[in-house]
Design a protein around this motif. Structure first.
Motif, mmCIF file in Angstrom:
data_model
loop_
_atom_site.group_PDB
_atom_site.id
_atom_site.type_symbol
_atom_site.label_atom_id
_atom_site.label_comp_id
_atom_site.label_asym_id
_atom_site.label_seq_id
_atom_site.Cartn_x
_atom_site.Cartn_y
_atom_site.Cartn_z
ATOM 1 N N ASP C 26 0.841 -1.201 0.000
ATOM 2 C CA ASP C 26 0.000 0.000 0.000
ATOM 3 C C ASP C 26 0.866 1.237 0.000
ATOM 4 O O ASP C 26 1.747 1.380 0.840
ATOM 5 C CB ASP C 26 -0.851 0.054 1.293
ATOM 6 C CG ASP C 26 -2.002 -0.909 1.255
ATOM 7 O OD1 ASP C 26 -2.747 -0.968 2.241
ATOM 8 O OD2 ASP C 26 -2.160 -1.622 0.249
ATOM 9 N N SER C 126 -2.005 -9.230 12.382
ATOM 10 C CA SER C 126 -1.933 -8.127 11.420
ATOM 11 C C SER C 126 -1.382 -6.895 12.121
ATOM 12 O O SER C 126 -1.824 -6.562 13.207
ATOM 13 C CB SER C 126 -3.341 -7.801 10.903
ATOM 14 O OG SER C 126 -3.915 -8.924 10.287
ATOM 15 N N ARG C 149 -3.441 -11.599 8.592
ATOM 16 C CA ARG C 149 -4.114 -11.666 7.298
ATOM 17 C C ARG C 149 -3.772 -10.459 6.454
ATOM 18 O O ARG C 149 -4.342 -10.254 5.394
ATOM 19 C CB ARG C 149 -5.630 -11.625 7.509
ATOM 20 C CG ARG C 149 -6.149 -12.744 8.317
ATOM 21 C CD ARG C 149 -7.649 -12.614 8.407
ATOM 22 N NE ARG C 149 -8.210 -13.597 9.288
ATOM 23 C CZ ARG C 149 -9.501 -13.725 9.514
ATOM 24 N NH1 ARG C 149 -10.362 -12.917 8.922
ATOM 25 N NH2 ARG C 149 -9.937 -14.645 10.333
ATOM 26 N N HIS C 150 -2.890 -9.621 6.970
ATOM 27 C CA HIS C 150 -2.729 -8.304 6.365
ATOM 28 C C HIS C 150 -1.931 -8.316 5.079
ATOM 29 O O HIS C 150 -2.416 -7.918 4.024
ATOM 30 C CB HIS C 150 -2.098 -7.359 7.389
ATOM 31 C CG HIS C 150 -1.658 -6.053 6.817
ATOM 32 N ND1 HIS C 150 -0.410 -5.519 7.009
ATOM 33 C CD2 HIS C 150 -2.299 -5.177 6.027
ATOM 34 C CE1 HIS C 150 -0.321 -4.365 6.386
ATOM 35 N NE2 HIS C 150 -1.447 -4.125 5.778
ATOM 36 N N ARG C 188 -4.237 -10.316 -0.454
ATOM 37 C CA ARG C 188 -4.368 -8.863 -0.293
ATOM 38 C C ARG C 188 -3.192 -8.136 -0.938
ATOM 39 O O ARG C 188 -3.371 -7.128 -1.622
ATOM 40 C CB ARG C 188 -4.477 -8.492 1.182
ATOM 41 C CG ARG C 188 -5.858 -8.759 1.756
ATOM 42 C CD ARG C 188 -5.955 -8.411 3.239
ATOM 43 N NE ARG C 188 -7.311 -8.558 3.719
ATOM 44 C CZ ARG C 188 -7.876 -9.717 4.050
ATOM 45 N NH1 ARG C 188 -7.194 -10.831 3.968
ATOM 46 N NH2 ARG C 188 -9.134 -9.761 4.453
ATOM 47 N N PRO C 212 -13.759 -11.337 2.115
ATOM 48 C CA PRO C 212 -13.987 -10.280 3.103
ATOM 49 C C PRO C 212 -15.166 -9.415 2.660
ATOM 50 O O PRO C 212 -15.435 -9.285 1.462
ATOM 51 C CB PRO C 212 -12.704 -9.462 3.085
ATOM 52 C CG PRO C 212 -11.829 -10.035 2.041
ATOM 53 C CD PRO C 212 -12.507 -11.178 1.388
ATOM 54 N N LYS C 213 -15.821 -8.826 3.657
ATOM 55 C CA LYS C 213 -16.865 -7.862 3.325
ATOM 56 C C LYS C 213 -16.202 -6.728 2.547
ATOM 57 O O LYS C 213 -15.073 -6.365 2.822
ATOM 58 C CB LYS C 213 -17.450 -7.321 4.632
ATOM 59 C CG LYS C 213 -18.690 -6.505 4.458
ATOM 60 C CD LYS C 213 -19.460 -6.417 5.780
ATOM 61 C CE LYS C 213 -20.731 -5.621 5.636
ATOM 62 N NZ LYS C 213 -20.513 -4.208 5.313
ATOM 63 N N ASP C 214 -16.943 -6.155 1.570
ATOM 64 C CA ASP C 214 -16.389 -5.032 0.791
ATOM 65 C C ASP C 214 -15.110 -5.406 0.053
ATOM 66 O O ASP C 214 -14.226 -4.561 -0.116
ATOM 67 C CB ASP C 214 -16.077 -3.824 1.697
ATOM 68 C CG ASP C 214 -17.339 -3.261 2.332
ATOM 69 O OD1 ASP C 214 -17.299 -2.937 3.538
ATOM 70 O OD2 ASP C 214 -18.368 -3.171 1.631
ATOM 71 N N SER C 217 -13.744 -3.283 -2.762
ATOM 72 C CA SER C 217 -13.048 -2.024 -2.452
ATOM 73 C C SER C 217 -11.546 -2.196 -2.532
ATOM 74 O O SER C 217 -10.796 -1.221 -2.615
ATOM 75 C CB SER C 217 -13.435 -1.523 -1.061
ATOM 76 O OG SER C 217 -12.901 -2.365 -0.070
ATOM 77 N N LEU C 218 -11.069 -3.445 -2.537
ATOM 78 C CA LEU C 218 -9.638 -3.692 -2.672
ATOM 79 C C LEU C 218 -9.183 -3.525 -4.116
ATOM 80 O O LEU C 218 -7.986 -3.494 -4.397
ATOM 81 C CB LEU C 218 -9.296 -5.116 -2.205
ATOM 82 C CG LEU C 218 -9.626 -5.440 -0.751
ATOM 83 C CD1 LEU C 218 -9.237 -6.877 -0.440
ATOM 84 C CD2 LEU C 218 -8.903 -4.504 0.191
#
Lengths: 433, 169, 340
Positions: C26, C126, C149-150, C188, C212-214, C217-218
């Motif tokens: 990121d 994480s 999980r990050h 991720r 995952p929820k949303d 958005s990733l």
């Protein structure tokens, strides 16, 4: 009156301040006379009166002392996370004159003995009023009823289960029915523990991105629904503590319209921050309930403005630094929030999200009405006041904070709003001797 | 403001000097290695002039520089490429400019990590003096002394041009 | 309103934009990620020489702090550090101090006293490497070898290197990641890398319980039907399915998962004929992937070790370089102030 003097005389005159009296009216250039712990005169009469001491409150706001429905003083406890001396002084600095303390002490406040311990401790160490909330169940274990009647007789103003839920719906129903017998207020934090599971952050955008274990919205809303239905059936006076979801606010509004006797509060930090606060894994923002989405935050703000949410609370939960010095999921949840609460509220006012009156209502008459207290500045009212300068700034830091918890939501940045003094029954609680 | 040097003249001198040296030492099949980026261009041309058919090698010295602890890693490093075994070979190491000598030191350290050459001849187009290490070219096109704000810039690969710039451009 | 936050960039990059920690993909941006791939190419070449070492980290100490056991990842980091000429120390924290109740902070402070220059950290939580990067002395470079999980940034980068080697680049590329995205730090990081490097389509293929929820958005699209998801695919990345997922009421059985989401030859045939098959490993044959596919001509699963060492050499040298350059700059500033 110089800043170093303390209010030790029998009478005090405060002039020039902007008075918000707790009834919804505002007086820009007010005069107050306090004598023998009560408001002796307001307005012209006060202006003309003589007093032992006087304070020029020009530029300041005068409001009833704030009432916090959810505060942790950590006493009785092991002393690592704070104690009554440090935390009540912190609260007084924050403008609070009354705090309701969670039953989640060590030992838990599920007996008259512990309630007395808290009250005696407060009598000795606390410059402000400390009202205990008794445990709903023994040991807060959610299995057996506590001696609610005895707790109330010893001085508890409500019963609740702290941060721990009551897993068993059957037990919860019975707790409510029992409490209802005595007309007690039941304070519950709505969280369905099997849905929350191992989560520690809002199940949403940030948890998806950072791989955090999520607590879904439905963990709160399902519990809110269950509690509202049980409250409706048992007729108990229910108070929902620390809502975090916009959807919960809708449900509370709906329940009220059906005549269910429910009130609610929200923590100040939920009105200010969102899940984005966790973007850098800042463990200060590991909180329970978690910080949720911007949409939720806005709905909570609207809920306070519209009066669906009655009170803004601190949810003050101080820790020793080691509790926050670990990878995020291994830290303990909670903020040391009480000293900066007013300042954060004033920033919301500056941004136009609240009026000052709405903010003050959420800190005074709102919470007071939940527990049946009076928080007004009127003739013969007890002189519980907070006088603050909304334009002055202070910088919270590990050195400047009074609370034993240094994990305040804002550190090392100037915040607006400095409390000049806090009076409890006319006596100076802050700055104090 | 810039001035040009006559590259062909320099290349002539380099070629002549190398021919003499190779004959003197009796080196029959040398192989060329150019140091990125300017040295590679020069190696290419010299190779053709000397009639060396074997493909020349390219050395990127980024991993051997002695200023890593001051400025970190060059983000635009590219892989070195030596399409031959250096063990027991006579190498002509080519660079466009030699100044402090640090680049050559790095290049030699790197070369020795590939194998043990029989010999290394250092050829540079321009020698600016200003040495900080005891390393000298065996053959140079021209020696030159620059005034403080002047800079040398090699442009290429085709046509190859050398500019002396009056100030940092 | 934002709190006093440390965004990933603030922590990972020096003022000049050089890497100083490698915690997450990121905020690094396409150019830096491309630099990492390019630098790794140079280290692949080093691996082909007779002396596979360069002196960049000579005299430096790299400590492998693995709070979660992993032989493979740890040995590639060890090899990478040694090829950079560093001294390497391996610490399996499971077995030592923290299991005796010593806090993570105290464990690290003791290690710091041993004068390390870099920690390679793998942890079950994480954000653990972020915590270490913020609380350990700024001068120790932290490399994330996988946190909760990050993120698993080095694994994702070596996967990108593999893709680039086989496909030339990322433009126009259709990539799918199949399996347990919810629990996967690799996924991720891969989704982030593919977005930054410009892949055209990134699909995640999994049942709802493993997303995952949303998740969109990733930066990806969801496809529950694997047959649809495989269409025209250039790259398929299979994720490992852990046995515990059945126990958590996330999946009914391995057989059902294989039937719906396992990569069989039939399913692979739906993709582009030159689709490559990847898997960060270790593989569960017959659960995520048919043996014949794992061993087949489209599989590039085994090409990982070389790329893994090269990527790790790249990020370790870049991060160490950034730390040292930053220190030098601060020293220069102090000197200038002294002279002024």
């Amino acid at each position: 009156m110089s800043g170093n003097d303390h209010f030790s005389g029998a009478s005090l005159k405060i002039t020039g301040g902007r008075l918000l009296d707790g009834h919804g009216s505002e007086t820009p250039n007010s005069a107050l006379l306090i004598r023998n712990g009560r408001i002796a005169a307001i307005g012209e009469a006060a202006e003309k009166a003589d007093a032992d001491q006087s304070f020029d409150a020009r530029g300041c706001v005068i409001s009833p002392g704030f009432v916090d429905l959810s505060c942790n003083l950590r006493e009785p406890g092991n002393g690592q996370k704070g104690n009554m001396v440090s935390e009540t002084r912190a609260a007084a600095r924050g403008g609070f004159t009354t705090v309701c303390v969670s039953p989640e002490t060590s030992p838990v406040n599920d007996s008259r003995a512990v309630t007395h311990l808290i009250r005696d401790g407060a009598y000795v160490s606390s410059p402000i009023r400390v009202l205990p909330v008794g445990a709903l169940t023994r040991g807060l274990d959610g299995e057996m009823l506590s001696d609610m009647s005895g707790l109330t007789a010893a001085g508890c103003i409500a019963v609740g289960n702290g941060s721990r839920g009551v897993r068993n719906a059957r037990v919860l129903r019975r707790c409510m029915a029992y409490a209802q017998t005595f007309g007690l207020i039941v304070m519950l934090r709505p969280e369905n523990q099997s849905l929350a599971a191992d989560g520690y952050a809002h199940d949403g955008l940030v948890s998806a991105r950072l791989g955090l274990l999520g607590i879904p919205e439905v963990a709160e809303t399902a519990a809110v629904m269950e509690m509202l239905l049980l409250a409706e059936e048992t007729g108990v006076r229910l108070h929902l503590s620390q809502l975090s979801c916009g959807r919960s606010v809708e449900m509370v509004a709906d329940a009220r319209s059906r005549g269910i006797a429910v009130t609610a509060d929200v923590a100040m930090h939920q009105l200010v921050f969102t899940e984005e606060a966790l973007s850098g894994f800042d463990s200060r923002f590991h909180l329970r309930p978690p910080l949720r989405s911007e949409a939720d935050r806005q709905a909570l703000v609207a809920g306070v403005r519209e009066g669906v949410i009655d009170a803004i609370v601190s949810q003050h939960l101080p820790h020793e630094s080691a509790a926050k010095q670990a990878p995020l999921p291994d830290t303990e949840p909670g903020l040391s929030s009480i000293e900066s609460l007013l300042s954060l509220g004033l920033e919301l006012v500056q941004r136009g999200e609240f009026t000052l009156a709405e903010l003050i209502r959420g800190l005074t008459s709102g919470p007071a009405s939940v527990v049946g207290l009076n928080a007004t500045i009127g003739q013969d009212d007890v002189a519980d006041l907070c006088v603050f300068d909304p334009e002055a700034h202070w910088t919270p830091s590990k050195r400047s904070l009074i609370s034993a918890g240094h994990h305040a939501p804002v550190l090392d940045r100037p915040l607006p709003g400095v409390v000049r003094f806090t009076l409890v029954e006319g006596r100076e609680a802050w700055p104090g001797a | 403001m810039s001035a040009l040097l006559d590259v062909d003249q320099l290349l002539d001198k380099l070629e002549a000097g190398l021919r003499n040296l190779l004959e003197e030492r009796g080196i029959k099949s040398p192989v060329l290695i150019g140091i990125r980026t300017g040295g590679v261009w020069v190696a290419d041309i010299i190779g053709k002039r000397l009639g060396i058919e074997e493909p020349f090698g390219e050395l990127d010295i980024s991993f051997y520089r002695d200023d890593f602890s001051r400025i970190g890693l060059n983000p635009k490093v590219t892989p070195s490429s030596l399409p031959f075994d250096t063990e027991d070979r006579d190498i002509i190491l080519v660079d466009d400019v030699i100044m402090s000598g640090r680049t050559i030191r790095a290049a030699m350290n790197e070369l020795f990590d590939y194998g043990r050459p029989a010999s290394i001849i250092l050829a540079t187009l321009i020698d600016l003096g200003a040495r900080e290490l005891p390393i000298q070219p065996d053959v140079a096109g021209q020696s030159l002394k620059l005034d403080a704000p002047q800079r040398i810039k090699l442009r290429g690969p085709d046509p190859l041009r050398i500019e002396i710039q009056a100030a940092e451009q | 309103m934002t709190a006093n936050l440390a965004s990933p960039n603030h922590l990972q990059l020096t003022r000049d934009g050089q890497l100083r920690h490698f915690l997450t993909l990121d905020g690094l941006g396409r150019e830096l990620l491309t630099d990492i791939l390019d630098t790794a190419d140079s280290f692949i070449e080093v691996g082909e020489r007779s002396i596979k070492k360069v002196p960049l980290l000579r005299g430096r100490t790299v400590v492998n702090l693995f709070f979660e056991a992993s032989t493979r990842t740890r040995s590639t980091f060890e090899l990478a550090a040694k090829r950079l000429s560093a001294d390497v120390l391996n610490l399996d924290i499971n077995t030592s101090a923290t299991s005796k109740g010593e806090s993570l902070s105290d464990t690290l402070l003791n290690l710091e006293a041993m004068a390390s220059d870099m920690f390679v950290v793998r942890h079950a939580q994480s954000g653990a490497p972020h915590f270490i990067a913020e609380s350990v002395t700024p001068g120790v470079a932290i490399i994330n070898a996988g946190d909760g999980r990050h993120a698993h940034p080095t694994q994702a980068m070596l996967d990108m290197l593999t893709i680039r080697q086989h496909k030339g680049g990322f433009e126009g590329l259709k990539v799918a990641i199949v399996g347990d995205i919810l629990h996967s730090r690799v996924a991720r990081s891969q989704i982030r890398a593919l977005n930054e490097l410009g892949a055209e389509q990134i699909r995640v293929i999994a049942p709802g319980t493993l997303l995952p929820k949303d998740v969109e958005s990733l930066g990806c699209t969801v496809e529950y039907d694997m047959a649809k998801g495989m269409k025209d695919l250039d790259v398929v990345i299979m994720l490992r399915l852990q046995k515990e997922r059945m126990e958590g009421a996330l999946l009914p059985s391995e057989r059902e998962f294989y039937r719906l989401y396992g990569l069989s030859q039939d399913k692979l045939a739906l993709a582009h004929p030159e689709c490559i098959v990847m898997h960060p490993g270790p593989i569960n044959r017959g659960v995520e992937i048919e043996s014949a596919v794992a061993d087949g001509p489209q599989s590039v699963i085994l090409n990982q070790v070389t790329n893994g060492i090269a990527i790790r050499m790249a990020v370790m040298s870049m991060a160490m370089g950034g730390q040292m350059a930053e220190r030098q700059q601060k020293q220069n500033e102090i000197n200038e102030r002294g002279l002024a």
